[in-house]
Design a protein around this motif. Structure first.
Motif, PDB file in Angstrom:
ATOM      1  N   GLN A   9     -20.041 -51.310  37.978  1.00 23.63           N
ATOM      2  CA  GLN A   9     -20.457 -52.669  37.607  1.00 23.63           C
ATOM      3  C   GLN A   9     -20.691 -52.787  36.110  1.00 23.63           C
ATOM      4  O   GLN A   9     -20.348 -53.773  35.495  1.00 23.63           O
ATOM      5  CB  GLN A   9     -21.784 -53.029  38.290  1.00 23.63           C
ATOM      6  N   HIS A  10     -21.334 -51.763  35.540  1.00 24.18           N
ATOM      7  CA  HIS A  10     -21.848 -51.894  34.179  1.00 24.18           C
ATOM      8  C   HIS A  10     -21.095 -51.070  33.144  1.00 24.18           C
ATOM      9  O   HIS A  10     -21.682 -50.569  32.201  1.00 24.18           O
ATOM     10  CB  HIS A  10     -23.344 -51.558  34.159  1.00 24.18           C
ATOM     11  N   PHE A  11     -19.804 -50.930  33.339  1.00 28.47           N
ATOM     12  CA  PHE A  11     -18.856 -50.418  32.339  1.00 28.47           C
ATOM     13  C   PHE A  11     -19.047 -48.933  31.987  1.00 28.47           C
ATOM     14  O   PHE A  11     -18.086 -48.193  31.903  1.00 28.47           O
ATOM     15  CB  PHE A  11     -18.873 -51.247  31.030  1.00 28.47           C
ATOM     16  N   ASN A  12     -20.292 -48.512  31.691  1.00 30.89           N
ATOM     17  CA  ASN A  12     -20.579 -47.108  31.346  1.00 30.89           C
ATOM     18  C   ASN A  12     -19.749 -46.598  30.169  1.00 30.89           C
ATOM     19  O   ASN A  12     -19.287 -45.454  30.180  1.00 30.89           O
ATOM     20  CB  ASN A  12     -20.363 -46.180  32.570  1.00 30.89           C
ATOM     21  N   LEU A  13     -19.541 -47.437  29.167  1.00 28.87           N
ATOM     22  CA  LEU A  13     -18.856 -47.006  27.955  1.00 28.87           C
ATOM     23  C   LEU A  13     -19.862 -46.347  27.003  1.00 28.87           C
ATOM     24  O   LEU A  13     -21.055 -46.638  27.045  1.00 28.87           O
ATOM     25  CB  LEU A  13     -18.200 -48.203  27.255  1.00 28.87           C
ATOM     26  N   PHE A  14     -19.373 -45.479  26.144  1.00 27.21           N
ATOM     27  CA  PHE A  14     -20.225 -44.863  25.116  1.00 27.21           C
ATOM     28  C   PHE A  14     -20.316 -45.829  23.939  1.00 27.21           C
ATOM     29  O   PHE A  14     -19.325 -46.053  23.238  1.00 27.21           O
ATOM     30  CB  PHE A  14     -19.646 -43.523  24.667  1.00 27.21           C
ATOM     31  N   ASN A  15     -21.494 -46.387  23.718  1.00 29.77           N
ATOM     32  CA  ASN A  15     -21.653 -47.436  22.706  1.00 29.77           C
ATOM     33  C   ASN A  15     -21.406 -46.952  21.283  1.00 29.77           C
ATOM     34  O   ASN A  15     -21.042 -47.739  20.410  1.00 29.77           O
ATOM     35  CB  ASN A  15     -23.056 -48.054  22.798  1.00 29.77           C
ATOM     36  N   GLN A  16     -21.627 -45.649  21.034  1.00 25.43           N
ATOM     37  CA  GLN A  16     -21.478 -45.130  19.674  1.00 25.43           C
ATOM     38  C   GLN A  16     -20.031 -44.776  19.335  1.00 25.43           C
ATOM     39  O   GLN A  16     -19.727 -44.394  18.211  1.00 25.43           O
ATOM     40  CB  GLN A  16     -22.388 -43.905  19.465  1.00 25.43           C
ATOM     41  N   LEU A  17     -19.123 -44.891  20.324  1.00 25.99           N
ATOM     42  CA  LEU A  17     -17.715 -44.551  20.107  1.00 25.99           C
ATOM     43  C   LEU A  17     -16.845 -45.802  20.140  1.00 25.99           C
ATOM     44  O   LEU A  17     -17.146 -46.756  20.849  1.00 25.99           O
ATOM     45  CB  LEU A  17     -17.219 -43.589  21.196  1.00 25.99           C
ATOM     46  N   THR A  18     -15.762 -45.781  19.380  1.00 24.90           N
ATOM     47  CA  THR A  18     -14.809 -46.892  19.426  1.00 24.90           C
ATOM     48  C   THR A  18     -14.130 -46.922  20.798  1.00 24.90           C
ATOM     49  O   THR A  18     -14.206 -45.964  21.575  1.00 24.90           O
ATOM     50  CB  THR A  18     -13.712 -46.733  18.355  1.00 24.90           C
ATOM     51  N   VAL A  19     -13.450 -48.013  21.067  1.00 26.46           N
ATOM     52  CA  VAL A  19     -12.684 -48.142  22.312  1.00 26.46           C
ATOM     53  C   VAL A  19     -11.710 -46.973  22.457  1.00 26.46           C
ATOM     54  O   VAL A  19     -11.619 -46.334  23.514  1.00 26.46           O
ATOM     55  CB  VAL A  19     -11.929 -49.493  22.330  1.00 26.46           C
ATOM     56  N   LEU A  20     -10.978 -46.685  21.376  1.00 27.19           N
ATOM     57  CA  LEU A  20      -9.985 -45.602  21.439  1.00 27.19           C
ATOM     58  C   LEU A  20     -10.645 -44.259  21.720  1.00 27.19           C
ATOM     59  O   LEU A  20     -10.156 -43.481  22.549  1.00 27.19           O
ATOM     60  CB  LEU A  20      -9.191 -45.548  20.126  1.00 27.19           C
ATOM     61  N   LYS A  21     -11.771 -43.981  21.065  1.00 26.84           N
ATOM     62  CA  LYS A  21     -12.487 -42.719  21.303  1.00 26.84           C
ATOM     63  C   LYS A  21     -13.010 -42.644  22.731  1.00 26.84           C
ATOM     64  O   LYS A  21     -12.985 -41.585  23.371  1.00 26.84           O
ATOM     65  CB  LYS A  21     -13.665 -42.590  20.330  1.00 26.84           C
ATOM     66  N   ASN A  22     -13.506 -43.773  23.256  1.00 25.58           N
ATOM     67  CA  ASN A  22     -13.963 -43.822  24.652  1.00 25.58           C
ATOM     68  C   ASN A  22     -12.849 -43.392  25.590  1.00 25.58           C
ATOM     69  O   ASN A  22     -13.091 -42.723  26.594  1.00 25.58           O
ATOM     70  CB  ASN A  22     -14.415 -45.245  25.011  1.00 25.58           C
ATOM     71  N   MET A  23     -11.631 -43.796  25.266  1.00 22.28           N
ATOM     72  CA  MET A  23     -10.496 -43.549  26.153  1.00 22.28           C
ATOM     73  C   MET A  23      -9.896 -42.153  26.006  1.00 22.28           C
ATOM     74  O   MET A  23      -9.315 -41.634  26.953  1.00 22.28           O
ATOM     75  CB  MET A  23      -9.423 -44.609  25.920  1.00 22.28           C
ATOM     76  N   THR A  24     -10.022 -41.560  24.815  1.00 21.36           N
ATOM     77  CA  THR A  24      -9.344 -40.286  24.575  1.00 21.36           C
ATOM     78  C   THR A  24     -10.237 -39.060  24.735  1.00 21.36           C
ATOM     79  O   THR A  24      -9.749 -37.939  24.816  1.00 21.36           O
ATOM     80  CB  THR A  24      -8.733 -40.255  23.155  1.00 21.36           C
ATOM     81  N   LEU A  25     -11.539 -39.277  24.810  1.00 23.51           N
ATOM     82  CA  LEU A  25     -12.486 -38.163  24.889  1.00 23.51           C
ATOM     83  C   LEU A  25     -12.203 -37.251  26.089  1.00 23.51           C
ATOM     84  O   LEU A  25     -11.996 -36.046  25.940  1.00 23.51           O
ATOM     85  CB  LEU A  25     -13.920 -38.716  24.956  1.00 23.51           C
ATOM     86  N   ALA A  26     -12.195 -37.830  27.292  1.00 24.84           N
ATOM     87  CA  ALA A  26     -12.013 -37.015  28.508  1.00 24.84           C
ATOM     88  C   ALA A  26     -10.615 -36.392  28.596  1.00 24.84           C
ATOM     89  O   ALA A  26     -10.499 -35.200  28.926  1.00 24.84           O
ATOM     90  CB  ALA A  26     -12.330 -37.838  29.753  1.00 24.84           C
TER      91      ALA A  26
END
Length: 249
Positions: A93-110
């Motif tokens: 429901q609540h996205f669970n994105l890392f607020n301190q990382l850019t969209v691209l970093k959120n996607m490439t980390l894992a």
């Protein structure tokens, strides 16, 4: 023990209780989900829908019963949970994105850490997916700079970066403003069109009717009825389902 491999999930006699058995969240649930199928789970609040979904991803550990994934029993203590979750993506429901990382970093980390992809490979895949959901221009933005609908679209494609076999959605539009719901459902419809196996807990009955191959109705921790959208919405057999539909349709 193995199960037939044409089904992605086979759930047998699944139980989940809390407080020493006083609270029953799942009450002897049986469910089979086939490859490429879109299964939509509906029902009143507190019916066990999210508990079932979280059990499929091993975020909840059932009290009893069995879950087979691709023929293998996943409630075995020898199962590598992190490896399993690579195959079973989940959107909350609540996205669970890392607020301190850019969209691209959120996607490439894992993909870099878990799948050991190179930075270039992970970024190329992420940009391809962002393009697909109309957010390539937001790759350098931070979550705080995005609308709720944009955050949820990023959360969906972030899960897809792990190339999962199955996608689980836990009320993915319930935290969104009404005008943002459509943009997220459109991404989910497109994903269903690619043949992705999807299990969706939602209150969006239009999506259930239009996109679901099968609709499962839960109440009091049990599956009370399931069938095609037409069977469930137009010819309900269970009285509790009829009452539920009368309130929401």
């Amino acid at each position: 023990m193995n199960e037939a491999r044409d089904s992605v999930f086979v759930v047998k006699d699944l139980q989940k209780t809390y407080n020493g058995g006083k609270i029953v969240a799942l009450d002897h649930v049986d469910l089979t989900i086939d490859k490429g199928e879109v299964v939509v789970i509906i029902g009143p609040s507190g019916s066990g829908k999210s508990t079932l979904l979280r059990s499929l991803n091993l975020m909840e550990f059932p009290t009893g019963g069995q879950i087979f994934f691709d023929g293998e029993q996943v409630l075995d203590r020898h199962v590598d949970v992190n490896r399993y979750r690579q195959k079973v993506g989940m959107v909350f429901q609540h996205f669970n994105l890392f607020n301190q990382l850019t969209v691209l970093k959120n996607m490439t980390l894992a993909p870099q850490k878990v799948l050991k992809k190179s930075k270039e490979e992970a970024e190329a895949r992420a940009m391809q997916l962002l393009e697909r959901v109309g957010l390539a221009d937001r790759a350098g933005a931070y979550p705080a700079q995005l609308s709720g609908g944009q955050k949820q679209r990023v959360a969906i494609v972030r899960a897809l970066c792990m190339d999962p076999e199955v996608m689980l959605f836990d009320e993915p539009t319930s935290a969104l403003d009404p005008e943002m719901v459509g943009e997220v459902l459109d991404v989910m419809k497109e994903l269903a069109g690619t043949g992705m196996t999807m299990v969706v807990v939602t209150h969006e009955m239009g999506f259930a009717r239009e996109v679901g191959d099968r609709v499962v109705f839960m109440a009091d921790g049990q599956i009370l009825e399931q069938g095609t959208p037409r069977e469930v919405f137009e010819h309900p057999k269970n009285e509790r389902l009829s009452q539920f539909l009368a309130k929401i349709l």
